[in-house]
Write a protein that holds these residues in place. Structure first.
Motif, short mmCIF file in Angstrom:
data_model
loop_
_atom_site.label_atom_id
_atom_site.label_comp_id
_atom_site.label_asym_id
_atom_site.label_seq_id
_atom_site.Cartn_x
_atom_site.Cartn_y
_atom_site.Cartn_z
N LEU A 127 0.80 -1.23 0.00
CA LEU A 127 0.00 0.00 0.00
C LEU A 127 0.83 1.28 0.00
O LEU A 127 0.56 2.18 -0.81
CB LEU A 127 -0.98 -0.01 1.18
CG LEU A 127 -2.09 -1.08 1.09
CD1 LEU A 127 -3.06 -0.94 2.26
CD2 LEU A 127 -2.83 -0.99 -0.23
N PRO A 128 1.84 1.43 0.87
CA PRO A 128 2.63 2.66 0.80
C PRO A 128 3.27 2.86 -0.57
O PRO A 128 3.28 3.97 -1.11
CB PRO A 128 3.68 2.47 1.90
CG PRO A 128 3.07 1.51 2.85
CD PRO A 128 2.26 0.57 1.99
N LEU A 129 3.80 1.76 -1.14
CA LEU A 129 4.45 1.85 -2.45
C LEU A 129 3.45 2.24 -3.53
O LEU A 129 3.70 3.15 -4.34
CB LEU A 129 5.10 0.51 -2.79
CG LEU A 129 5.78 0.42 -4.17
CD1 LEU A 129 6.92 1.42 -4.27
CD2 LEU A 129 6.28 -1.00 -4.43
N ALA A 130 2.31 1.57 -3.55
CA ALA A 130 1.31 1.83 -4.58
C ALA A 130 0.74 3.26 -4.48
O ALA A 130 0.58 3.95 -5.49
CB ALA A 130 0.18 0.82 -4.48
N LEU A 131 0.46 3.69 -3.27
CA LEU A 131 -0.12 5.03 -3.09
C LEU A 131 0.90 6.11 -3.45
O LEU A 131 0.53 7.13 -4.06
CB LEU A 131 -0.58 5.19 -1.64
CG LEU A 131 -1.75 4.29 -1.22
CD1 LEU A 131 -2.03 4.43 0.27
CD2 LEU A 131 -3.01 4.60 -2.02
N TRP A 132 2.16 5.88 -3.08
CA TRP A 132 3.19 6.87 -3.42
C TRP A 132 3.41 6.94 -4.92
O TRP A 132 3.47 8.03 -5.50
CB TRP A 132 4.49 6.50 -2.71
CG TRP A 132 5.62 7.45 -3.03
CD1 TRP A 132 5.72 8.77 -2.70
CD2 TRP A 132 6.80 7.13 -3.78
NE1 TRP A 132 6.89 9.30 -3.18
CE2 TRP A 132 7.57 8.32 -3.85
CE3 TRP A 132 7.28 5.97 -4.38
CZ2 TRP A 132 8.80 8.37 -4.50
CZ3 TRP A 132 8.50 6.02 -5.03
CH2 TRP A 132 9.25 7.21 -5.08
N LEU A 133 3.52 5.77 -5.59
CA LEU A 133 3.73 5.76 -7.04
C LEU A 133 2.51 6.35 -7.76
O LEU A 133 2.65 7.05 -8.77
CB LEU A 133 3.98 4.32 -7.52
CG LEU A 133 5.29 3.69 -7.08
CD1 LEU A 133 5.36 2.23 -7.53
CD2 LEU A 133 6.49 4.47 -7.63
N LEU A 193 -3.33 -6.00 -3.92
CA LEU A 193 -3.23 -4.78 -3.12
C LEU A 193 -2.53 -3.67 -3.89
O LEU A 193 -3.00 -2.53 -3.95
CB LEU A 193 -2.47 -5.08 -1.82
CG LEU A 193 -3.18 -5.92 -0.77
CD1 LEU A 193 -2.20 -6.41 0.27
CD2 LEU A 193 -4.31 -5.13 -0.12
N LEU A 194 -1.40 -4.01 -4.48
CA LEU A 194 -0.61 -3.03 -5.21
C LEU A 194 -1.35 -2.52 -6.44
O LEU A 194 -1.42 -1.31 -6.68
CB LEU A 194 0.73 -3.65 -5.61
CG LEU A 194 1.73 -2.76 -6.34
CD1 LEU A 194 2.18 -1.64 -5.43
CD2 LEU A 194 2.95 -3.57 -6.79
N THR A 195 -1.91 -3.44 -7.21
CA THR A 195 -2.58 -3.06 -8.45
C THR A 195 -3.79 -2.16 -8.19
O THR A 195 -3.94 -1.11 -8.82
CB THR A 195 -3.03 -4.32 -9.23
OG1 THR A 195 -1.88 -5.11 -9.52
CG2 THR A 195 -3.74 -3.93 -10.51
N ASN A 196 -4.65 -2.56 -7.29
CA ASN A 196 -5.87 -1.80 -7.05
C ASN A 196 -5.58 -0.43 -6.44
O ASN A 196 -6.22 0.56 -6.81
CB ASN A 196 -6.82 -2.59 -6.14
CG ASN A 196 -7.58 -3.66 -6.89
OD1 ASN A 196 -8.63 -3.43 -7.46
ND2 ASN A 196 -7.03 -4.86 -6.90
N ALA A 197 -4.63 -0.37 -5.51
CA ALA A 197 -4.31 0.91 -4.90
C ALA A 197 -3.70 1.87 -5.92
O ALA A 197 -4.06 3.06 -5.97
CB ALA A 197 -3.36 0.71 -3.72
N TYR A 198 -2.81 1.36 -6.76
CA TYR A 198 -2.19 2.21 -7.77
C TYR A 198 -3.22 2.68 -8.80
O TYR A 198 -3.28 3.89 -9.12
CB TYR A 198 -1.06 1.45 -8.48
CG TYR A 198 -0.46 2.23 -9.62
CD1 TYR A 198 0.38 3.31 -9.38
CD2 TYR A 198 -0.77 1.92 -10.94
CE1 TYR A 198 0.92 4.05 -10.43
CE2 TYR A 198 -0.25 2.64 -12.00
CZ TYR A 198 0.60 3.71 -11.74
OH TYR A 198 1.11 4.44 -12.78
N VAL A 199 -4.04 1.77 -9.29
CA VAL A 199 -5.06 2.14 -10.28
C VAL A 199 -6.05 3.14 -9.67
O VAL A 199 -6.46 4.10 -10.33
CB VAL A 199 -5.80 0.88 -10.78
CG1 VAL A 199 -7.03 1.27 -11.61
CG2 VAL A 199 -4.87 0.00 -11.60
#
Length: 224
Positions: A46-52, A106-112
């Motif tokens: 989550l931190p990585l996805a939200l930051w990116l 988690l990563l995909t949905n948060a980033y999208v």
């Protein structure tokens, strides 16, 4: 009576819920494994996805790399890790395998979710003098919240279902009920274990849906 009826009889027999091999003990082990894996996965993804998503760079590469985990069978990863020195570290192989499985949704949905925030809204917020941090916390994150929760629900259900594989590595959890049933050629126990896992996954999904609505920072806006 049929397999389901036999499984119901097994589940309603009090002796099957007691002791270290009973349902309550295995359920506690399963929840512990699943909870630890989800917590670690959220801390990584989550931190990585939200930051990116906020900076708008590098996200596609991160998502594609994380999605490689979906192409690798979790059981294969678990077996390989068990054969390494990590296999002597208790449930560590199971946790690593499940984390690799939980990170992609988690990563995909948060980033999208972050990237799908209306750019005109973002620019308007910038025009109002919001700093990067204010923009993230007060605009982007609230608007991306539904997608973040979708990823969390998906990861939770997948981890709960897949955590049964811990039994293959000699660990605990509800998978031990299923494997014990196979070893005894007890179809009722196998089906009963599967039903408990399915019910747990559905319960977790339902609780996250309720929690998602209750804590939605833009609930009032979305309902109108």
């Amino acid at each position: 009576m049929g397999a389901v009826g036999d499984a119901w009889t097994w589940l309603t027999t009090g002796a099957n819920w007691q002791g270290e091999s009973g349902v309550w003990h295995r359920l506690a082990e399963h929840l512990w494994f699943s909870g630890v894996c989800l917590a670690v996965s959220c801390l990584i993804a989550l931190p990585l996805a939200l930051w990116l998503g906020h900076i708008g760079r590098g996200g596609s590469l991160a998502v594609n790399i994380s999605n490689i985990g979906r192409a690798v069978p979790t059981l294969a990863v678990l077996v390989l890790l068990t054969l390494t020195p990590l296999g002597r570290q208790g449930g560590l192989p199971t946790i690593i395998a499940l984390v690799l499985f939980a990170v992609p949704p988690l990563l995909t949905n948060a980033y999208v979710g972050m990237r799908e925030v209306d750019r005109s809204v973002v620019e308007a917020a910038r025009g109002m003098g919001m700093s990067g941090g204010q923009l993230f916390l007060r605009v982007e994150l609230p608007l991306a919240y539904p997608m973040v929760m979708t990823g969390l629900r998906s990861a939770t259900v997948q981890v709960i279902a897949t955590a049964t594989l811990a039994a293959m590595a000699g660990e605990g959890g509800l998978g031990r009920i299923i494997t014990a049933g196979f070893n005894r050629n007890d179809t009722a126990q196998v089906v009963a274990g599967a039903l408990v896992v399915g019910a747990l996954a559905l319960l977790a999904e339902g609780l996250l849906v309720v929690a998602g609505r209750a804590f939605d920072p833009m609930r009032a806006t979305r309902e109108h």
